[in-house]
Design an enzyme around this catalytic site. Structure first.
Site, short mmCIF file in Angstrom:
data_model
loop_
_atom_site.label_atom_id
_atom_site.label_comp_id
_atom_site.label_asym_id
_atom_site.label_seq_id
_atom_site.Cartn_x
_atom_site.Cartn_y
_atom_site.Cartn_z
N TRP A 221 -8.37 8.56 -4.41
CA TRP A 221 -7.77 7.98 -3.20
C TRP A 221 -8.07 8.91 -2.03
O TRP A 221 -7.57 10.04 -2.00
CB TRP A 221 -6.26 7.81 -3.38
N SER B 290 -20.52 -3.47 -2.84
CA SER B 290 -19.47 -3.23 -1.83
C SER B 290 -19.98 -2.19 -0.83
O SER B 290 -20.99 -1.53 -1.07
CB SER B 290 -18.19 -2.71 -2.52
N ARG C 88 -25.34 -13.93 -9.55
CA ARG C 88 -25.38 -14.95 -8.49
C ARG C 88 -26.74 -15.63 -8.54
O ARG C 88 -27.66 -15.11 -9.18
CB ARG C 88 -25.11 -14.34 -7.12
N TYR D 35 0.86 -1.19 0.00
CA TYR D 35 0.00 0.00 0.00
C TYR D 35 0.90 1.25 0.00
O TYR D 35 1.86 1.32 0.77
CB TYR D 35 -0.90 -0.01 1.24
N GLY E 192 -10.75 1.35 -6.86
CA GLY E 192 -10.39 0.01 -6.40
C GLY E 192 -10.10 -0.87 -7.59
O GLY E 192 -10.42 -0.52 -8.73
N GLY E 193 -9.49 -2.03 -7.31
CA GLY E 193 -9.16 -2.95 -8.40
C GLY E 193 -9.48 -4.37 -7.99
O GLY E 193 -8.62 -5.24 -8.03
N MET E 194 -10.75 -4.60 -7.61
CA MET E 194 -11.12 -5.89 -7.02
C MET E 194 -10.84 -7.08 -7.95
O MET E 194 -10.57 -8.17 -7.47
CB MET E 194 -12.60 -5.90 -6.61
N ASN F 70 -15.17 4.21 3.91
CA ASN F 70 -16.10 3.85 2.83
C ASN F 70 -17.18 4.90 2.54
O ASN F 70 -17.28 5.39 1.41
CB ASN F 70 -16.70 2.47 3.08
N VAL G 17 -18.59 0.64 -0.16
CA VAL G 17 -18.53 1.96 -0.82
C VAL G 17 -19.74 2.10 -1.75
O VAL G 17 -20.41 3.13 -1.76
CB VAL G 17 -17.23 2.12 -1.64
#
Ligand SMILES: NC(=O)c1ccc[n+]([C@@H]2O[C@H](COP(=O)([O-])OP(=O)(O)OC[C@H]3O[C@@H](n4cnc5c(N)ncnc54)[C@H](OP(=O)(O)O)[C@@H]3O)[C@@H](O)[C@H]2O)c1
Length: 360
Positions: free
Chosen positions: A291, A171, A195, A60, A266-268, A144, A173
């Site tokens: 950020w 999420s 899902r 990080y 983010g980069g899930m 978040n 966020v």
């Protein structure tokens, strides 16, 4: 009055696999003869966030230094884990008049080291939090919901009736963004992973205020684009929020209108952000990163201003309490091994859902 307490903190001496690297360090805090501007705080609750894990892994960009002075009586240079958490004041120095014992507070800055039972620090390192919001809300307000608020309000001047689009909408966020957008009168187009119980999730997000919820399959389908156009009714989407990357962000970006902004926070999927060249040339797309930690210095009043705005929305019931997997800890019954076990289990379980450690 007790003259000293045993404080315990989760620390690491080197970067690596979080559950293997963390240790518990205990030391005494003398409650008498505090420095005039110091307060002593006791933990009420702290979450385990992806960024906490990435800090221990050493990947990080913002991390506390490994130092012998991070805490008293360290044998090896260490950093204390945790960036977010709620504390209560249990003692204060003679100069402190902005806090009373029992007041709630959160750290003003990141890298504070919130995975601990107690801490002694300067009073100006904390922001006071009113008890009009819940413990869970207060302990998780700074990352978040604050990110969702800033992304929706700092970059595009969205007016009531305008649209934004986001992936990773389930999420924390994403859920906060749905609710803040509803409060601001904005329409949201929300992308989630498919899902078995997709309708349950869609109804859940719609009950939070989502305008429309689509799956990643819909997002990637050319045919489905017509349905989305009919929803927009001539309007163009002005803002996109990306927490996934890969093909998800490609599909998301294609739905943006002219002069829109795409924020990646983010980069899930762990895949790069892939954007069609034509969007830049013919639609004047602006794509930038977001950020919240960087914004503390980039927009100096942002942390306080954002937290105040989010508190108001929580107080008014515009943002509901997120769900957590809670672990309750009795500070009086703790040992070093017990605290370590709690956080190791929290790290392991964080793949299944957001973990919140609560102290009493
Ligand atoms: N840049 C910043 O300032 C900032 C601030 C806050 C958070 N973040 C980042 O934002 C992201 C979300 O944080 P959070 O705490 O809200 O997360 P969270 O509540 O733990 O949720 C993670 C979400 O990611 C989705 N996801 C996981 N793997 C995925 C994949 N391979 N493809 C698509 N979606 C996937 C999950 O989808 P399902 O619902 O389908 O399981 C879930 O909705 C993290 O990357 C975090 O580091 C960044």
């Amino acid at each position: 009055m007790i003259s000293s307490i045993t404080a315990r903190a989760i620390v690491y001496n080197q970067y690596g696999e979080p559950k293997d690297e963390i240790k518990c360090h205990s030391y005494k805090i003398n409650l008498e003869n505090l420095k005039p501007d110091d307060i002593v705080v006791e933990s009420i609750a702290c979450p385990i966030n992806p960024s906490d894990i990435n800090q221990i892994q050493g990947v990080y960009p913002s991390k506390p230094p490994l130092s012998l002075t991070s805490l008293p009586n360290l044998n090896n240079p260490a950093a204390v884990t945790g960036n977010e958490g709620l504390f209560k004041v249990i003692a204060k120095g003679s100069n402190v008049n902005n806090f009373e014992n029992g007041d709630w507070c959160i750290p003003k800055n990141v890298n504070f080291g919130t995975w601990c039972t107690h801490k002694s620090a300067l009073n100006n390192e904390f922001i006071k939090i009113p008890k009009t919001i819940s413990i869970n809300e207060a302990a998780t307000i700074a990352v978040n919901p604050s990110s969702a608020y800033q992304m929706l309000t700092y970059f595009e001047k969205l007016q009531p009736g305008d649209w934004f689009i986001q992936n990773g909408a389930n999420s924390q966020v994403g859920r906060a963004a749905i609710q803040i957008a509803k409060k601001l009168g904005l329409n949201s187009l929300n992308i989630v992973r498919n899902r078995d119980n997709i309708n349950e999730l869609k109804n859940d997000l719609i009950s939070l205020g989502a305008t429309k919820v689509i799956t990643e399959d819909d997002n990637n389908s050319k045919d489905f684009g017509k349905t989305i156009k009919s929803w927009l009714n001539g309007k163009e989407i002005k803002l996109g929020l990306n927490c996934v990357g890969g093909s998800s962000v490609t599909g998301l970006a294609r739905k943006l209108g002219h002069d829109a902004t795409l924020l990646t926070y983010g980069g899930m999927s762990m895949k790069p952000v892939i954007l069609p060249t034509s969007l830049f040339i013919f639609k004047n797309l602006t794509a930038k990163g977001f950020w919240i930690t960087g914004n503390i210095t980039r927009f100096p009043n942002s942390r306080l201003e954002t937290i105040e705005a989010v508190i108001k929305m929580m107080e008014d019931g515009d943002i509901v309490e997120p769900s957590y997997e809670e672990t309750n800890v009795k500070i009086s019954e703790l040992t070093d091994d017990k605290l370590l076990e709690i956080f190791v289990n929290g790290l392991i379980n964080s793949k299944q859902g957001k973990q919140l450690i609560k102290f009493e």
